[in-house]
Design an enzyme around this catalytic site. Structure first.
Site, PDB file in Angstrom:
ATOM      1  N   THR A 187       0.837  -1.197   0.000  1.00  0.00           N
ATOM      2  CA  THR A 187       0.000   0.000   0.000  1.00  0.00           C
ATOM      3  C   THR A 187       0.872   1.248   0.000  1.00  0.00           C
ATOM      4  O   THR A 187       1.854   1.320   0.750  1.00  0.00           O
ATOM      5  CB  THR A 187      -0.907   0.009   1.239  1.00  0.00           C
ATOM      6  OG1 THR A 187      -1.744  -1.150   1.226  1.00  0.00           O
ATOM      7  CG2 THR A 187      -1.784   1.252   1.272  1.00  0.00           C
ATOM      8  N   SER A 188       0.535   2.237  -0.818  1.00  0.00           N
ATOM      9  CA  SER A 188       1.209   3.520  -0.873  1.00  0.00           C
ATOM     10  C   SER A 188       2.697   3.333  -1.161  1.00  0.00           C
ATOM     11  O   SER A 188       3.063   2.898  -2.245  1.00  0.00           O
ATOM     12  CB  SER A 188       0.960   4.286   0.432  1.00  0.00           C
ATOM     13  OG  SER A 188       1.380   5.605   0.328  1.00  0.00           O
TER      14      SER A 188
END
Length: 350
Positions: A142-143
């Site tokens: 994520t990210s």
């Protein structure tokens, strides 16, 4: 930088059904001396009591400001590992801000250094030590972890069968001297599909083998890594994979209300959440479906029943052996943490 905060991750997606995160049966075990580690990445592994035979492997990478432990407890990968028998590696970024090195020349090149080399070395160690199926190794994050997923797909296509990136940017988009690249983050760094594709291919010059299939997720209201990065990834990976940039299928309200899904053949998939911010909820079941692990079950040589030790129970006692090449005994500890001394021997230590 405003990177993803785990508490917001579970509360923010007001337009979608937020996945429920369930606790895993076991705990993380830290692994040391797994190979080259130029930047000091810490590695943690989750090995369920019952494994598939041979077990697949997922590398699950946290967001900026996050940790391996936070991604372990904040996503469903470990819980699903208990059910299906795969192994999960949770790397922990060494940067003081918890971000991954996705910008340096070293990390963007095969076996050249950076955080990506440490992750690749841990994957190689897992294949050798845990008997991982080398044809079923996957990466997701994520990210900042999604950025690293893009990096691994370009720099180490020989190790991974597929990737799934949640709110990331294309391979090489953050390239440069600094950890943060505002032009890329703001969606202002645009290139042709050929230029993006060449950049990813330059991660491993001369590589001619199969490329990992790739899945990307992004929210239309992302103001940390702007949505243009989603469309730049589509350019990049359709070019790398040699497929048309025109979707072969489009679906609305898939997999949940407010999302749009485009498939580009069987090798690339793009998912876009209308009104979804950077705090995009991770849908681990959808990731497993993309990886082809939905119907995986424990069994065979991976352990039909939980391993036992001579003193009884399912975990090794303090100072007992808990891992190593060819080790068929318990991989958890009744006390302390399972720590690797070398590739042949891990021990429960306080």
């Amino acid at each position: 930088m405003g990177f993803l905060n785990l508490s917001l991750l579970l509360l923010s997606a007001f337009l979608v059904n937020v996945p429920v995160v369930r606790a895993a049966a076991g705990t993380l075990q830290q692994v040391s001396n797994f190979g080259k580690n130029p930047t000091g990445v810490q590695m943690f592994v989750y090995r369920p009591a019952r494994l598939a035979s041979p077990p697949p492997l997922i590398v699950a990478m946290h967001y900026c400001t996050g940790t391996a432990q936070a991604y372990f407890t904040g996503t469903n990968y470990a819980n699903l590992a208990d059910q299906k028998g795969f192994i999960v590696i949770y790397p922990d970024a060494p940067d003081s801000g918890g971000c991954w090195d996705v910008h340096s020349d070293a990390t963007l090149k095969h076996d050249a250094g950076g955080d990506s080399l440490a992750i690749a070395e841990m994957v190689r160690y897992a294949i050798t030590t845990y008997g991982v199926d080398k044809t079923r190794v996957f990466a997701t994050g994520t990210s900042s972890g999604a950025m690293m997923t893009n990096v691994l797909m370009g720099a180490y296509p020989d190790l991974f069968a597929a990737g799934s990136a949640w709110a990331g940017v294309p391979f090489g988009c953050f390239a440069g001297p600094s950890m943060w690249q505002s032009q890329c983050a703001n969606g202002q760094l645009t290139k042709t599909a050929q230029a993006w594709g060449d950049q990813a291919r330059n991660g491993y010059p001369g590589y001619t083998g199969a490329r990992p299939k790739f899945q990307t997720w992004h929210g239309s209201a992302d103001t940390t890594l702007y949505p243009q990065n989603f469309f730049e990834q589509i350019k990049q990976w359709t070019n790398v994979l040699g497929v048309s940039a025109t979707p072969t299928s489009n679906s609305t309200n898939t997999p949940v209300s407010g999302y749009w899904r485009a498939n580009f053949g069987s090798q690339f998939q793009a998912n876009y959440g209308n009104g979804v911010t950077h705090n995009i909820p991770v849908r681990a079941d959808d990731v497993l479906a993309w990886f082809g692990l939905s119907n995986l079950t424990p069994g065979g040589g991976g352990g039909e029943t939980p391993p036992t030790n001579p003193g009884g129970g399912t975990c090794a006692a303090l100072y007992g052996q808990c891992g190593g090449s060819g080790w068929a005994g318990p991989t958890c500890c009744t006390s302390g943490t399972c720590k690797s001394s070398n590739q042949w021997y891990s021990q429960c230590l306080p």
